[in-house]
Design a protein around this motif. Structure first.
Motif, PDB file in Angstrom:
ATOM      1  N   ASP A  56       0.588  -1.294   0.004  1.00 24.76           N
ATOM      2  CA  ASP A  56       0.066   0.106   0.065  1.00 24.76           C
ATOM      3  C   ASP A  56       0.841   1.843   0.257  1.00 24.76           C
ATOM      4  O   ASP A  56       0.638   2.646  -1.081  1.00 24.76           O
ATOM      5  CB  ASP A  56      -0.928   0.247   1.586  1.00 24.76           C
ATOM      6  N   ALA A  57       1.740   1.757   0.588  1.00 29.98           N
ATOM      7  CA  ALA A  57       2.945   2.399   0.685  1.00 29.98           C
ATOM      8  C   ALA A  57       3.891   3.223  -0.626  1.00 29.98           C
ATOM      9  O   ALA A  57       3.910   3.647  -0.940  1.00 29.98           O
ATOM     10  CB  ALA A  57       4.187   2.100   2.588  1.00 29.98           C
ATOM     11  N   ARG A  58       4.319   1.334  -1.102  1.00 30.04           N
ATOM     12  CA  ARG A  58       4.783   1.980  -2.068  1.00 30.04           C
ATOM     13  C   ARG A  58       3.884   2.125  -3.323  1.00 30.04           C
ATOM     14  O   ARG A  58       4.681   2.863  -3.686  1.00 30.04           O
ATOM     15  CB  ARG A  58       5.116   0.115  -1.886  1.00 30.04           C
ATOM     16  N   LEU A  59       2.218   1.871  -3.361  1.00 30.56           N
ATOM     17  CA  LEU A  59       1.658   2.326  -4.684  1.00 30.56           C
ATOM     18  C   LEU A  59       1.480   3.904  -4.161  1.00 30.56           C
ATOM     19  O   LEU A  59       1.003   4.204  -4.946  1.00 30.56           O
ATOM     20  CB  LEU A  59       0.785   1.009  -4.521  1.00 30.56           C
ATOM     21  N   ARG A  60       0.723   3.889  -2.647  1.00 32.88           N
ATOM     22  CA  ARG A  60       0.758   5.491  -2.564  1.00 32.88           C
ATOM     23  C   ARG A  60       1.776   6.504  -3.031  1.00 32.88           C
ATOM     24  O   ARG A  60       1.774   7.844  -3.680  1.00 32.88           O
ATOM     25  CB  ARG A  60       0.399   5.638  -1.414  1.00 32.88           C
ATOM     26  N   LEU A  61       3.149   5.878  -2.998  1.00 33.00           N
ATOM     27  CA  LEU A  61       4.513   6.773  -2.625  1.00 33.00           C
ATOM     28  C   LEU A  61       4.136   7.472  -4.906  1.00 33.00           C
ATOM     29  O   LEU A  61       4.447   7.793  -5.329  1.00 33.00           O
ATOM     30  CB  LEU A  61       5.594   5.946  -2.554  1.00 33.00           C
ATOM     31  N   GLN A  62       3.682   5.552  -5.353  1.00 33.93           N
ATOM     32  CA  GLN A  62       3.824   6.288  -6.397  1.00 33.93           C
ATOM     33  C   GLN A  62       2.885   7.055  -7.726  1.00 33.93           C
ATOM     34  O   GLN A  62       3.710   7.851  -8.092  1.00 33.93           O
ATOM     35  CB  GLN A  62       3.738   4.392  -7.144  1.00 33.93           C
ATOM     36  N   GLU A  63       2.092   6.529  -6.410  1.00 32.76           N
ATOM     37  CA  GLU A  63       0.907   7.773  -6.791  1.00 32.76           C
ATOM     38  C   GLU A  63       1.558  10.103  -6.677  1.00 32.76           C
ATOM     39  O   GLU A  63       0.993  10.468  -7.604  1.00 32.76           O
ATOM     40  CB  GLU A  63      -0.195   7.226  -6.468  1.00 32.76           C
ATOM     41  N   ILE A  64       1.748   9.417  -5.311  1.00 33.84           N
ATOM     42  CA  ILE A  64       2.428  10.873  -5.096  1.00 33.84           C
ATOM     43  C   ILE A  64       3.930  11.165  -6.112  1.00 33.84           C
ATOM     44  O   ILE A  64       3.463  13.049  -6.090  1.00 33.84           O
ATOM     45  CB  ILE A  64       2.519  10.994  -3.783  1.00 33.84           C
ATOM     46  N   ARG A  65       4.622  10.288  -6.467  1.00 34.60           N
ATOM     47  CA  ARG A  65       5.425  10.442  -7.393  1.00 34.60           C
ATOM     48  C   ARG A  65       5.161  10.954  -8.576  1.00 34.60           C
ATOM     49  O   ARG A  65       5.716  12.245  -9.148  1.00 34.60           O
ATOM     50  CB  ARG A  65       6.601  10.134  -7.265  1.00 34.60           C
ATOM     51  N   GLN A  66       4.056  10.763  -9.003  1.00 35.00           N
ATOM     52  CA  GLN A  66       3.397  10.970 -10.407  1.00 35.00           C
ATOM     53  C   GLN A  66       2.725  12.328 -10.026  1.00 35.00           C
ATOM     54  O   GLN A  66       2.764  12.953 -11.449  1.00 35.00           O
ATOM     55  CB  GLN A  66       2.395  10.000 -11.152  1.00 35.00           C
ATOM     56  N   ALA A  67       2.085  12.852  -9.418  1.00 32.93           N
ATOM     57  CA  ALA A  67       1.848  13.775  -8.971  1.00 32.93           C
ATOM     58  C   ALA A  67       2.238  14.472  -8.739  1.00 32.93           C
ATOM     59  O   ALA A  67       1.844  16.583  -8.801  1.00 32.93           O
ATOM     60  CB  ALA A  67      -0.112  13.865  -7.829  1.00 32.93           C
ATOM     61  N   GLU A  68       3.079  14.698  -8.031  1.00 32.83           N
ATOM     62  CA  GLU A  68       4.405  15.876  -7.694  1.00 32.83           C
ATOM     63  C   GLU A  68       4.967  16.728  -8.721  1.00 32.83           C
ATOM     64  O   GLU A  68       4.743  18.138  -8.223  1.00 32.83           O
ATOM     65  CB  GLU A  68       5.518  15.678  -7.458  1.00 32.83           C
ATOM     66  N   ALA A  69       4.985  16.979  -9.756  1.00 27.47           N
ATOM     67  CA  ALA A  69       4.682  17.995 -11.017  1.00 27.47           C
ATOM     68  C   ALA A  69       4.057  19.206 -10.522  1.00 27.47           C
ATOM     69  O   ALA A  69       4.002  20.267 -10.941  1.00 27.47           O
ATOM     70  CB  ALA A  69       5.534  17.403 -12.351  1.00 27.47           C
ATOM     71  N   ALA A  70       2.786  18.771 -11.074  1.00 28.29           N
ATOM     72  CA  ALA A  70       1.513  18.856 -10.742  1.00 28.29           C
ATOM     73  C   ALA A  70       0.880  19.766  -9.816  1.00 28.29           C
ATOM     74  O   ALA A  70       0.946  21.015 -10.344  1.00 28.29           O
ATOM     75  CB  ALA A  70      -0.345  18.421 -10.902  1.00 28.29           C
ATOM     76  N   VAL A  71       1.576  19.166  -8.667  1.00 22.60           N
ATOM     77  CA  VAL A  71       1.772  19.938  -7.391  1.00 22.60           C
ATOM     78  C   VAL A  71       2.552  21.544  -7.547  1.00 22.60           C
ATOM     79  O   VAL A  71       2.804  22.190  -6.780  1.00 22.60           O
ATOM     80  CB  VAL A  71       2.006  19.298  -5.590  1.00 22.60           C
ATOM     81  N   LYS A  72       3.518  20.774  -7.147  1.00 23.99           N
ATOM     82  CA  LYS A  72       5.158  22.228  -7.936  1.00 23.99           C
ATOM     83  C   LYS A  72       4.668  23.307  -8.820  1.00 23.99           C
ATOM     84  O   LYS A  72       5.225  24.483  -8.040  1.00 23.99           O
ATOM     85  CB  LYS A  72       6.111  21.357  -8.033  1.00 23.99           C
ATOM     86  N   HIS A  73       3.870  22.891  -9.628  1.00 21.67           N
ATOM     87  CA  HIS A  73       3.076  23.714 -10.373  1.00 21.67           C
ATOM     88  C   HIS A  73       2.215  24.825  -9.963  1.00 21.67           C
ATOM     89  O   HIS A  73       2.376  26.175 -10.675  1.00 21.67           O
ATOM     90  CB  HIS A  73       2.923  22.848 -11.634  1.00 21.67           C
ATOM     91  N   GLN A  74       1.263  23.829  -9.222  1.00 15.91           N
ATOM     92  CA  GLN A  74       0.651  24.627  -8.833  1.00 15.91           C
ATOM     93  C   GLN A  74       0.772  25.467  -7.713  1.00 15.91           C
ATOM     94  O   GLN A  74       0.768  26.886  -7.224  1.00 15.91           O
ATOM     95  CB  GLN A  74      -0.838  24.343  -8.418  1.00 15.91           C
ATOM     96  N   GLU A  75       2.053  25.460  -6.591  1.00 16.07           N
ATOM     97  CA  GLU A  75       2.640  26.255  -6.014  1.00 16.07           C
ATOM     98  C   GLU A  75       3.053  27.076  -6.298  1.00 16.07           C
ATOM     99  O   GLU A  75       3.249  28.261  -5.732  1.00 16.07           O
ATOM    100  CB  GLU A  75       3.123  25.354  -5.359  1.00 16.07           C
ATOM    101  N   ALA A  76       3.900  26.975  -7.872  1.00 14.60           N
ATOM    102  CA  ALA A  76       4.784  28.244  -8.626  1.00 14.60           C
ATOM    103  C   ALA A  76       3.031  29.275  -8.717  1.00 14.60           C
ATOM    104  O   ALA A  76       4.046  30.131  -8.262  1.00 14.60           O
ATOM    105  CB  ALA A  76       5.534  27.782  -9.481  1.00 14.60           C
ATOM    106  N   LEU A  77       2.374  29.058  -9.243  1.00 12.00           N
ATOM    107  CA  LEU A  77       1.500  30.153  -9.955  1.00 12.00           C
ATOM    108  C   LEU A  77       1.034  30.576  -8.080  1.00 12.00           C
ATOM    109  O   LEU A  77       0.751  31.650  -8.701  1.00 12.00           O
ATOM    110  CB  LEU A  77       0.666  28.847 -10.219  1.00 12.00           C
ATOM    111  N   ASN A  78       0.770  29.554  -7.512  1.00 14.42           N
ATOM    112  CA  ASN A  78       0.288  30.294  -5.816  1.00 14.42           C
ATOM    113  C   ASN A  78       0.993  31.395  -5.547  1.00 14.42           C
ATOM    114  O   ASN A  78       0.417  32.404  -4.791  1.00 14.42           O
ATOM    115  CB  ASN A  78      -0.025  29.164  -4.506  1.00 14.42           C
ATOM    116  N   THR A  79       2.309  30.698  -5.723  1.00 15.05           N
ATOM    117  CA  THR A  79       3.596  32.245  -5.169  1.00 15.05           C
ATOM    118  C   THR A  79       3.513  33.687  -5.897  1.00 15.05           C
ATOM    119  O   THR A  79       3.606  34.534  -5.812  1.00 15.05           O
ATOM    120  CB  THR A  79       4.857  32.067  -4.816  1.00 15.05           C
TER     121      THR A  79
END
Length: 140
Positions: A39-62
Protein backbone atom coordinates in the motif's frame (compact mmCIF):
# COMPACT_ATOMS: atom_id res chain seq x y z
CA UNK A 1 -20.69 -0.65 -12.00
CA UNK A 2 -18.57 -3.44 -10.57
CA UNK A 3 -16.89 -2.54 -7.30
CA UNK A 4 -13.23 -3.43 -7.41
CA UNK A 5 -10.76 -2.82 -4.63
CA UNK A 6 -9.35 -0.01 -6.77
CA UNK A 7 -12.78 1.62 -6.95
CA UNK A 8 -13.36 1.26 -3.22
CA UNK A 9 -9.93 2.68 -2.39
CA UNK A 10 -10.54 5.76 -4.53
CA UNK A 11 -13.49 6.65 -2.33
CA UNK A 12 -11.12 7.08 0.59
CA UNK A 13 -7.44 7.67 -0.18
CA UNK A 14 -6.42 6.04 3.09
CA UNK A 15 -8.03 2.67 2.44
CA UNK A 16 -5.91 -0.30 1.48
CA UNK A 17 -5.59 -1.34 -2.13
CA UNK A 18 -6.53 -4.85 -0.97
CA UNK A 19 -9.24 -4.19 1.64
CA UNK A 20 -10.31 -7.80 2.19
CA UNK A 21 -6.76 -9.02 2.74
CA UNK A 22 -6.03 -5.98 4.88
CA UNK A 23 -8.96 -6.80 7.17
CA UNK A 24 -7.97 -10.47 7.41
CA UNK A 25 -4.30 -10.00 8.28
CA UNK A 26 -3.03 -8.02 11.27
CA UNK A 27 -0.09 -5.64 10.94
CA UNK A 28 2.21 -8.06 12.76
CA UNK A 29 1.64 -10.99 10.37
CA UNK A 30 3.88 -11.60 7.36
CA UNK A 31 0.98 -11.04 4.95
CA UNK A 32 -0.18 -7.97 6.90
CA UNK A 33 3.30 -6.49 6.68
CA UNK A 34 3.46 -7.21 2.95
CA UNK A 35 0.05 -5.61 2.35
CA UNK A 36 1.01 -2.46 4.26
CA UNK A 37 4.36 -2.26 2.48
CA UNK A 38 2.59 -2.64 -0.86
CA UNK A 39 0.00 0.00 0.00
CA UNK A 40 2.77 2.43 0.94
CA UNK A 41 4.72 1.63 -2.23
CA UNK A 42 1.67 2.22 -4.46
CA UNK A 43 0.76 5.43 -2.63
CA UNK A 44 4.32 6.75 -3.06
CA UNK A 45 4.12 5.97 -6.77
CA UNK A 46 0.90 7.97 -7.10
CA UNK A 47 2.33 10.86 -5.09
CA UNK A 48 5.47 10.99 -7.20
CA UNK A 49 3.37 11.03 -10.38
CA UNK A 50 1.36 13.99 -9.06
CA UNK A 51 4.37 15.93 -7.75
CA UNK A 52 5.07 17.92 -10.93
CA UNK A 53 1.49 19.21 -11.06
CA UNK A 54 1.56 20.13 -7.36
CA UNK A 55 4.87 21.99 -7.71
CA UNK A 56 3.50 23.82 -10.75
CA UNK A 57 0.41 24.90 -8.81
CA UNK A 58 2.57 26.00 -5.86
CA UNK A 59 4.67 28.11 -8.26
CA UNK A 60 1.52 29.70 -9.65
CA UNK A 61 0.29 30.36 -6.11
CA UNK A 62 3.47 32.26 -5.23
CA UNK A 63 2.79 34.65 -8.11
CA UNK A 64 -0.54 35.74 -6.63
CA UNK A 65 -0.05 39.17 -5.09
CA UNK A 66 -3.40 39.56 -3.35
CA UNK A 67 -3.11 38.05 0.15
CA UNK A 68 -6.68 36.74 0.28
CA UNK A 69 -6.45 35.19 -3.19
CA UNK A 70 -3.09 33.69 -2.27
CA UNK A 71 -4.51 32.13 0.91
CA UNK A 72 -7.50 30.78 -1.01
CA UNK A 73 -5.26 29.24 -3.69
CA UNK A 74 -3.06 27.57 -1.05
CA UNK A 75 -6.12 26.29 0.80
CA UNK A 76 -7.59 24.90 -2.42
CA UNK A 77 -4.35 23.06 -3.24
CA UNK A 78 -4.17 21.65 0.29
CA UNK A 79 -7.77 20.43 0.14
CA UNK A 80 -7.33 18.88 -3.33
CA UNK A 81 -4.27 17.01 -2.09
CA UNK A 82 -6.10 15.95 1.07
CA UNK A 83 -8.93 14.49 -0.98
CA UNK A 84 -6.54 12.70 -3.34
CA UNK A 85 -3.93 11.44 -0.88
CA UNK A 86 -5.29 11.85 2.65
CA UNK A 87 -2.83 14.56 3.74
CA UNK A 88 -2.49 18.25 2.88
CA UNK A 89 -0.06 19.36 0.19
CA UNK A 90 2.03 21.12 2.81
CA UNK A 91 2.42 17.77 4.63
CA UNK A 92 3.42 15.74 1.59
CA UNK A 93 7.16 15.67 2.26
CA UNK A 94 6.63 14.29 5.77
CA UNK A 95 4.03 11.81 4.47
CA UNK A 96 6.47 10.57 1.83
CA UNK A 97 9.13 10.01 4.49
CA UNK A 98 6.69 8.01 6.61
CA UNK A 99 5.59 5.96 3.59
CA UNK A 100 9.20 5.25 2.63
CA UNK A 101 9.76 3.78 6.09
CA UNK A 102 6.61 1.67 5.73
CA UNK A 103 7.76 0.31 2.34
CA UNK A 104 10.80 -1.09 4.14
CA UNK A 105 9.28 -2.24 7.42
CA UNK A 106 5.49 -2.42 7.08
CA UNK A 107 3.58 -1.96 10.32
CA UNK A 108 1.33 1.02 9.56
CA UNK A 109 -1.72 1.36 7.37
CA UNK A 110 -2.11 4.36 5.06
CA UNK A 111 -4.54 5.87 7.57
CA UNK A 112 -2.08 5.42 10.42
CA UNK A 113 0.68 6.93 8.28
CA UNK A 114 -1.50 9.98 7.56
CA UNK A 115 -2.39 10.38 11.23
CA UNK A 116 1.28 10.12 12.19
CA UNK A 117 2.10 12.75 9.57
CA UNK A 118 -0.54 15.09 11.00
CA UNK A 119 0.82 14.57 14.53
CA UNK A 120 4.41 15.24 13.45
CA UNK A 121 3.38 18.34 11.50
CA UNK A 122 1.40 19.74 14.41
CA UNK A 123 4.20 18.95 16.85
CA UNK A 124 6.64 20.80 14.60
CA UNK A 125 4.42 23.89 14.69
CA UNK A 126 2.88 23.83 11.24
CA UNK A 127 -0.25 25.87 10.70
CA UNK A 128 -3.40 24.14 11.89
CA UNK A 129 -5.68 23.84 8.87
CA UNK A 130 -9.26 22.83 9.60
CA UNK A 131 -9.00 20.26 6.79
CA UNK A 132 -6.66 18.06 8.82
CA UNK A 133 -9.55 16.99 11.00
CA UNK A 134 -11.05 15.24 7.97
CA UNK A 135 -8.49 12.51 8.19
CA UNK A 136 -8.83 11.94 11.90
CA UNK A 137 -12.61 12.09 11.91
CA UNK A 138 -14.44 12.17 8.60
CA UNK A 139 -12.20 9.98 6.49
CA UNK A 140 -11.34 7.36 9.05
Amino acid sequence: MRKTSRHIREDNPLDSYAPKLFEQHPASSDIGIAIRRGDARLRLQEIRQAEAAVKHQEALNTQINDNIAHEQAEHQLNMQYLIQFGVRADERSQFQQVLEQITEHGGLSLREAANLTHAITQRNGSEDFSGSSLVTSGLT
